[in-house]
Design a protein around this motif. Structure first.
Motif, PDB file in Angstrom:
ATOM      1  N   LYS A  31       0.839  -1.187   0.000  1.00 53.52           N
ATOM      2  CA  LYS A  31       0.000   0.000   0.000  1.00 53.52           C
ATOM      3  C   LYS A  31       0.879   1.244   0.000  1.00 53.52           C
ATOM      4  CE  LYS A  31      -4.072  -1.947   2.293  1.00 53.52           C
ATOM      5  NZ  LYS A  31      -5.056  -1.794   3.400  1.00 53.52           N
ATOM      6  N   ILE A  32       0.306   2.312  -0.528  1.00 48.61           N
ATOM      7  CA  ILE A  32       1.051   3.566  -0.561  1.00 48.61           C
ATOM      8  C   ILE A  32       0.999   4.229   0.811  1.00 48.61           C
ATOM      9  CG2 ILE A  32      -0.962   4.875  -1.386  1.00 48.61           C
ATOM     10  CD1 ILE A  32       1.038   6.641  -2.959  1.00 48.61           C
ATOM     11  N   LEU A  33       2.153   4.729   1.242  1.00 51.01           N
ATOM     12  CA  LEU A  33       2.254   5.412   2.535  1.00 51.01           C
ATOM     13  C   LEU A  33       2.241   6.914   2.279  1.00 51.01           C
ATOM     14  CD1 LEU A  33       2.659   4.688   5.567  1.00 51.01           C
ATOM     15  CD2 LEU A  33       5.081   5.173   5.221  1.00 51.01           C
ATOM     16  N   GLN A  34       1.186   7.587   2.728  1.00 48.01           N
ATOM     17  CA  GLN A  34       0.990   9.013   2.455  1.00 48.01           C
ATOM     18  C   GLN A  34       1.027   9.798   3.762  1.00 48.01           C
ATOM     19  OE1 GLN A  34      -2.798   7.826   0.548  1.00 48.01           O
ATOM     20  NE2 GLN A  34      -2.194   9.135  -1.160  1.00 48.01           N
ATOM     21  N   PRO A  35       1.953  10.747   3.892  1.00 42.07           N
ATOM     22  CA  PRO A  35       2.100  11.485   5.155  1.00 42.07           C
ATOM     23  C   PRO A  35       0.822  12.162   5.634  1.00 42.07           C
ATOM     24  CG  PRO A  35       3.981  11.884   3.735  1.00 42.07           C
ATOM     25  CD  PRO A  35       3.000  11.099   2.918  1.00 42.07           C
ATOM     26  N   ASP A  36       0.083  12.815   4.751  1.00 43.18           N
ATOM     27  CA  ASP A  36      -1.136  13.489   5.188  1.00 43.18           C
ATOM     28  C   ASP A  36      -2.194  12.501   5.660  1.00 43.18           C
ATOM     29  OD1 ASP A  36      -0.066  15.970   4.673  1.00 43.18           O
ATOM     30  OD2 ASP A  36      -1.840  16.691   3.613  1.00 43.18           O
ATOM     31  N   ILE A  37      -2.217  11.336   5.065  1.00 46.07           N
ATOM     32  CA  ILE A  37      -3.191  10.325   5.484  1.00 46.07           C
ATOM     33  C   ILE A  37      -2.816   9.758   6.843  1.00 46.07           C
ATOM     34  CG2 ILE A  37      -4.275   8.136   4.883  1.00 46.07           C
ATOM     35  CD1 ILE A  37      -5.081  10.607   3.190  1.00 46.07           C
ATOM     36  N   ILE A  38      -1.516   9.656   7.124  1.00 52.41           N
ATOM     37  CA  ILE A  38      -1.092   9.227   8.464  1.00 52.41           C
ATOM     38  C   ILE A  38      -1.607  10.220   9.501  1.00 52.41           C
ATOM     39  CG2 ILE A  38       0.908   8.925   9.977  1.00 52.41           C
ATOM     40  CD1 ILE A  38       2.432   7.841   7.590  1.00 52.41           C
ATOM     41  N   ASN A  39      -1.469  11.502   9.204  1.00 55.58           N
ATOM     42  CA  ASN A  39      -1.995  12.522  10.113  1.00 55.58           C
ATOM     43  C   ASN A  39      -3.512  12.441  10.229  1.00 55.58           C
ATOM     44  OD1 ASN A  39       0.307  13.997  11.106  1.00 55.58           O
ATOM     45  ND2 ASN A  39       0.602  14.765   9.045  1.00 55.58           N
ATOM     46  N   HIS A  40      -4.173  12.150   9.120  1.00 52.98           N
ATOM     47  CA  HIS A  40      -5.631  12.007   9.152  1.00 52.98           C
ATOM     48  C   HIS A  40      -6.041  10.841  10.049  1.00 52.98           C
ATOM     49  CE1 HIS A  40      -9.805  11.775   7.844  1.00 52.98           C
ATOM     50  NE2 HIS A  40      -9.613  10.491   7.610  1.00 52.98           N
ATOM     51  N   VAL A  41      -5.310   9.754   9.960  1.00 55.12           N
ATOM     52  CA  VAL A  41      -5.612   8.596  10.807  1.00 55.12           C
ATOM     53  C   VAL A  41      -5.502   8.977  12.281  1.00 55.12           C
ATOM     54  CG1 VAL A  41      -4.769   6.310  11.523  1.00 55.12           C
ATOM     55  CG2 VAL A  41      -4.969   6.871   9.094  1.00 55.12           C
ATOM     56  N   GLY A  42      -4.455   9.745  12.609  1.00 54.16           N
ATOM     57  CA  GLY A  42      -4.292  10.179  13.994  1.00 54.16           C
ATOM     58  C   GLY A  42      -5.411  11.092  14.448  1.00 54.16           C
ATOM     59  N   GLY A  43      -5.769  12.048  13.612  1.00 56.90           N
ATOM     60  CA  GLY A  43      -6.785  13.019  13.992  1.00 56.90           C
ATOM     61  C   GLY A  43      -8.184  12.457  14.048  1.00 56.90           C
ATOM     62  N   SER A  44      -8.457  11.424  13.268  1.00 53.01           N
ATOM     63  CA  SER A  44      -9.809  10.868  13.205  1.00 53.01           C
ATOM     64  C   SER A  44      -9.961   9.576  14.006  1.00 53.01           C
ATOM     65  CB  SER A  44     -10.200  10.601  11.746  1.00 53.01           C
ATOM     66  OG  SER A  44      -9.340   9.635  11.160  1.00 53.01           O
ATOM     67  N   PHE A  45      -8.921   9.184  14.730  1.00 56.63           N
ATOM     68  CA  PHE A  45      -8.964   7.886  15.421  1.00 56.63           C
ATOM     69  C   PHE A  45     -10.092   7.825  16.453  1.00 56.63           C
ATOM     70  CE2 PHE A  45      -7.629   4.939  18.810  1.00 56.63           C
ATOM     71  CZ  PHE A  45      -7.534   3.780  18.061  1.00 56.63           C
ATOM     72  N   GLU A  46     -10.253   8.889  17.237  1.00 59.21           N
ATOM     73  CA  GLU A  46     -11.305   8.879  18.255  1.00 59.21           C
ATOM     74  C   GLU A  46     -12.678   8.739  17.603  1.00 59.21           C
ATOM     75  OE1 GLU A  46     -12.283  11.378  22.250  1.00 59.21           O
ATOM     76  OE2 GLU A  46     -12.393  12.518  20.383  1.00 59.21           O
ATOM     77  N   GLN A  47     -12.883   9.454  16.523  1.00 62.03           N
ATOM     78  CA  GLN A  47     -14.147   9.372  15.793  1.00 62.03           C
ATOM     79  C   GLN A  47     -14.413   7.945  15.323  1.00 62.03           C
ATOM     80  OE1 GLN A  47     -15.915  11.639  11.861  1.00 62.03           O
ATOM     81  NE2 GLN A  47     -13.778  11.071  11.878  1.00 62.03           N
ATOM     82  N   GLU A  48     -13.397   7.315  14.726  1.00 62.28           N
ATOM     83  CA  GLU A  48     -13.548   5.945  14.240  1.00 62.28           C
ATOM     84  C   GLU A  48     -13.836   4.980  15.390  1.00 62.28           C
ATOM     85  OE1 GLU A  48     -13.546   5.011  11.142  1.00 62.28           O
ATOM     86  OE2 GLU A  48     -12.802   6.809  10.113  1.00 62.28           O
ATOM     87  N   LYS A  49     -13.181   5.195  16.504  1.00 57.92           N
ATOM     88  CA  LYS A  49     -13.371   4.315  17.665  1.00 57.92           C
ATOM     89  C   LYS A  49     -14.791   4.415  18.209  1.00 57.92           C
ATOM     90  CE  LYS A  49     -11.416   3.307  22.224  1.00 57.92           C
ATOM     91  NZ  LYS A  49     -10.439   3.739  23.246  1.00 57.92           N
ATOM     92  N   ILE A  50     -15.306   5.638  18.332  1.00 54.50           N
ATOM     93  CA  ILE A  50     -16.677   5.838  18.817  1.00 54.50           C
ATOM     94  C   ILE A  50     -17.675   5.213  17.856  1.00 54.50           C
ATOM     95  CG2 ILE A  50     -18.438   7.560  19.343  1.00 54.50           C
ATOM     96  CD1 ILE A  50     -16.200   7.337  21.431  1.00 54.50           C
ATOM     97  N   ARG A  51     -17.428   5.393  16.579  1.00 58.25           N
ATOM     98  CA  ARG A  51     -18.316   4.825  15.561  1.00 58.25           C
ATOM     99  C   ARG A  51     -18.352   3.306  15.652  1.00 58.25           C
ATOM    100  NH1 ARG A  51     -15.955   6.426  10.392  1.00 58.25           N
ATOM    101  NH2 ARG A  51     -16.936   8.451  10.670  1.00 58.25           N
TER     102      ARG A  51
END
Length: 832
Positions: A31-51
């Motif tokens: 898979k492609i490793l994209q720096p901005d997507i890594i940051n997105h994963v960090g910022g949206s982790f709580e949202q994903e967990k609650i969902r």
């Protein structure tokens, strides 16, 4: 099946193959490793967990900037039917899905223009392989790529409407404008809107001259109708984003209420302005020295100088590993760039050929769009136009990085190129072979002379110096200039070579030595070699890694196998290097699972999302911060963070480091989740509240924004007690012991669009407190408080979107029926 349809499906197969082969590591499961997507994963982790854990969409997260809505963090909405269409079109693994969309979308546009699959396929290659797209995919700007990919088919629908093809034009316009808005990058959509305004202007002039005004207005009316349906289908994300934007840095300036304009500051908007001379990057990739960070092999003269001044082997190694990579070959105006916006030498040549051969509305539209794109991309380097747009043109001041409007140039050049080819291969009385030979050889000679002049005289003409060079020793500056000149000369000859081959192919065709199909195929192969060779500099197999790295970009344990892999692929070293911090943050969460915030200055508090992955953070990584919070950041949290401001934001732990590793310290100023104050000061405006922060003792005092006519405010008592009983980002429950009542301050970010407070089940007003927090006035005896995020805009938008989903279904059925009827009658669905 006739040859036309065989060719059509064959072209789709070629596009699929190109999409997969261009990113061949996906065939191995990488898979492609994209720096901005890594940051997105960090910022949206709580949202994903609650969902995942609660089966609900929170629409609010505390993981970044103290708290913010999730509307721009991948929130999911009800009745979002158009999303399923998008998912069906993006069936390939990422990023092959985006490349296929770029190819296929432009294929649709080119086919409506020339109705020949050969030209349409070539046009798709001209567009999709633009170097800029590979750069933004590499960085992880997926929403931007997604939006750009739907440019072409949307424009195809609009052009068909103005061509009088009402049914198929309406279908394409509704469908692809809906998908364009779904992509959720409104800056790119806005830029396309500017281009279409130019088109409508020239089309209106033509209609007036030809006395076809009624047809023009009918087409324009259908465009507006289709736009209304598309907006309705996306009403969920559009309405929430619009409401949220009013409270962000793109909204009203609360500290300067007399300011005429809301929106971003002019300096912020134009900080990434393309240089005028830098525009030659469209033709010569390394004209400006490439990107801000270039491989060491591109700096042989600089490397030789550093080696010559090294006093020892160790120092020479240090220079090679640490100093040389940081010395930029880039000498342009932007503070940082990944690389040039290279359009391709062949594409640029053919676009100019198109301008020489074409006439009419399309030529005027495409040329004007290119010039508008170029001038606006210059930003502060062409301040007259930029300042006018910021001051007077609606919504222009909501977007930053003006250089990104060059995407319009990258959109119109392939159209000009393929139309240029199409006209070149048409033989008629007004387009004789002799005329075409003169144009071809004249243009080829002109571009050749231009490129040779740059090759021979670049250094005396342009200097090749950067303002940053003045800080370096003179001998080092000279070495850097030599490297820049070498890069420029090499790529200038490269562009000259490809243009020369293209001229040769077209000349052979004019002399009946090469058939049209073979000539088009040869140009397609050369374009792939040209653009593909440059694209490999910015996105290649090194960007692809084992899927485990992408699925877990914040590892708390690193094995020897992972270390070995990171040695082979430098892109992984950033992930590996954060492992000690990740582990410390994880252990802290295990030790203290309560609700609090963390201040982490180690990685750049307001440009990282690692902390957000594990904790509620006062920092984060996102461009849409709340205005109130940004104001506090600018004055109190940037240079030397104010301890009392950290304390009222609920910062319980501060992350540091020493020689022994990561160090986590308790914040003695932490005020917790909520507290009573005994002194309340009322103010009328946010500005007054902000000004009082510098002298405020938030432990005992609160400054509250209230209307003059509000009664009931009085000083309370700090003797009351309050504790957080249950935490979800969108629902917080507190137990209260308050025999006297009083005013409570919560370490939660104030946002008026959806947060409701219930005291013992009774809805109670929330007040903007201490400029950035929430506060409540409690009566004596209150026992329980609930803060619940209930944005009515989400519920309203869901109903609106449902209505338009049903409407679209009926419209599609009708349109498909009508298009099928016209096809059976032998009518062309795309027109002449």
């Amino acid at each position: 099946m006739n040859n036309k349809y065989l060719g059509f499906f064959g072209a789709i197969l070629v596009m699929l193959l190109l999409s997969v082969v261009s990113f061949y590591p996906i065939l191995k499961g990488e898979k492609i490793l994209q720096p901005d997507i890594i940051n997105h994963v960090g910022g949206s982790f709580e949202q994903e967990k609650i969902r995942e854990e609660n089966g609900v969409e929170p629409y609010w997260t505390n993981s970044m900037f103290g708290g913010m809505p999730t509307y721009q963090l991948g929130a999911r909405f009800e009745n979002d039917g158009i999303k399923y269409v998008d998912q069906a079109l993006r069936f390939l693994p990422r990023p092959a899905d985006y490349l296929f969309l770029l190819l296929f979308g432009f294929f649709i546009l080119a086919y409506t223009l020339v109705r020949d699959w050969r030209y349409a396929l070539l046009a798709g290659i001209f567009f999709a392989f633009s170097t800029y797209f590979f750069q933004i995919i590499s960085a992880g700007h997926n929403a931007k790529t997604h939006a750009i990919a739907y440019f072409a088919p949307l424009v195809a629908g609009i052009l068909l409407l103005y061509r009088g093809k009402w049914w198929v034009g309406s279908l394409l316009t509704v469908l692809f404008l809906s998908l364009e808005l779904l992509a959720n990058h409104f800056q790119m959509t806005y830029y396309l809107f500017l281009s279409m305004l130019v088109f409508v202007f020239f089309k209106g002039l033509e209609a007036f001259k030809q006395k076809q005004v009624s047809t023009f207005f009918k087409a324009s009316g259908l465009v507006l109708l289709c736009s209304g349906i598309a907006i309705g289908l996306n009403f969920n994300r559009l309405s929430t984003t619009y409401q949220y934007s009013q409270e962000t840095i793109r909204g009203e300036n609360l500290l300067d209420p007399k300011s005429k304009n809301s929106g971003l500051d002019s300096d912020y908007i134009t900080s990434w302005s393309y240089g005028k001379l830098e525009s030659l990057n469209l033709l010569i990739p390394n004209f400006m020295g490439g990107g801000s960070v270039e491989p060491n092999e591109n700096k042989p003269n600089t490397a030789a100088f550093l080696e010559s001044v090294a006093q020892s082997t160790e120092e020479a190694h240090y220079f090679e590993q640490s100093v040389l990579p940081s010395i930029p070959t880039y000498w342009g105006d932007q503070p940082y760039t990944v690389g040039p916006a290279y359009q391709g030498a062949i594409v640029c040549f053919l676009a100019l050929l198109g301008l020489l051969l074409m006439k009419g509305v399309y030529r005027n539209w495409l040329l004007s769009t290119f010039l508008l794109s170029l001038f606006l991309a210059w930003g502060k380097n062409f301040s007259f136009l930029t300042d006018f747009m910021i001051e007077y043109f609606p919504f222009y001041n909501k977007f930053r990085t003006v250089s990104s409007i060059l995407v319009l140039a990258e959109f119109v050049f392939p159209i000009l190129a393929v139309l240029g080819l199409y006209h070149f291969f048409q033989s008629n009385e007004s387009n004789s072979i002799e005329k075409r030979k003169k144009i071809l050889l004249g243009l080829g000679l002109g571009m050749g002379t231009f490129l040779l002049t740059i090759y021979l005289f670049a250094e005396p003409l342009f200097g090749l110096g950067s303002p940053l060079d003045s800080q370096l020793p003179k001998e080092l500056q000279q070495a850097i200039v030599k490297d820049r000149n070498h890069l420029l000369q090499t790529d200038t000859l490269r562009s000259l070579f490809f243009i020369g081959l293209c001229v040769g192919i077209l000349y052979l065709h004019l002399n009946s030595k090469l058939k049209t199909s073979y000539a088009l195929a040869a140009i397609g192969v050369l374009t792939l070699l040209d653009l593909g060779g440059i694209n490999q500099r910015y996105l290649n197999s090194d960007n692809f890694v084992d899927s485990s790295w992408v699925e877990n970009p914040y590892p708390t344990d690193v094995t020897q196998e992972m270390l070995d892999e990171s040695d082979k692929k430098p892109i992984l070293q950033g992930i590996v290097s954060k492992q000690p911090l990740n582990l410390a943050l994880k252990n802290l969460k295990a030790k203290d699972p309560s609700h609090y915030r963390v201040f982490n200055p180690l990685l750049g508090t307001f440009s990282e999302a690692t902390t957000s992955y594990f904790h509620s953070s006062i920092g984060g990584y996102h461009g849409a911060k709340l205005r109130r919070y940004q104001d506090v950041i600018d004055k109190y949290l940037t240079e030397k963070p104010d301890p009392k401001i950290l304390g009222m934001l609920g910062v319980k732990y501060v992350i540091g480091a020493d020689s022994l590793g990561i160090k986590i310290q308790n914040n003695p100023f932490n005020l917790g989740n909520a507290w009573f104050v005994d002194e309340v000061t009322k103010v009328d405006t946010p500005k007054q509240a902000f000004e009082k922060l510098s002298t405020l003792d938030p432990r005992k005092q609160a400054v509250v924004e209230v209307d003059d006519n509000l009664d009931g405010f009085q000083n309370g008592s700090t003797s009351g007690k309050i504790r957080l009983e249950n935490y979800l980002p969108n629902k917080l429950s507190y137990i209260v012991e308050s025999p006297k009542g009083g005013f409570v301050v919560f370490s939660e970010i104030f946002y008026s669009k959806g947060w409701n407070a219930y005291v013992d089940g009774v809805k109670t007003p929330i007040y903007a407190t201490n400029y950035v927090l929430r506060g409540l006035w409690l009566k004596a005896g209150a026992k329980k408080i609930e803060l619940i995020f209930e944005p009515t805009v989400v519920k309203t938008a869901a109903n609106v979107s449902l209505f338009f989903n049903l409407l679209l279904l009926l419209v599609v059925i009708g349109l498909v029926y009508k298009i099928g009827l016209e096809y059976k009658q032998g009518k062309s669905i795309v027109g002449e």
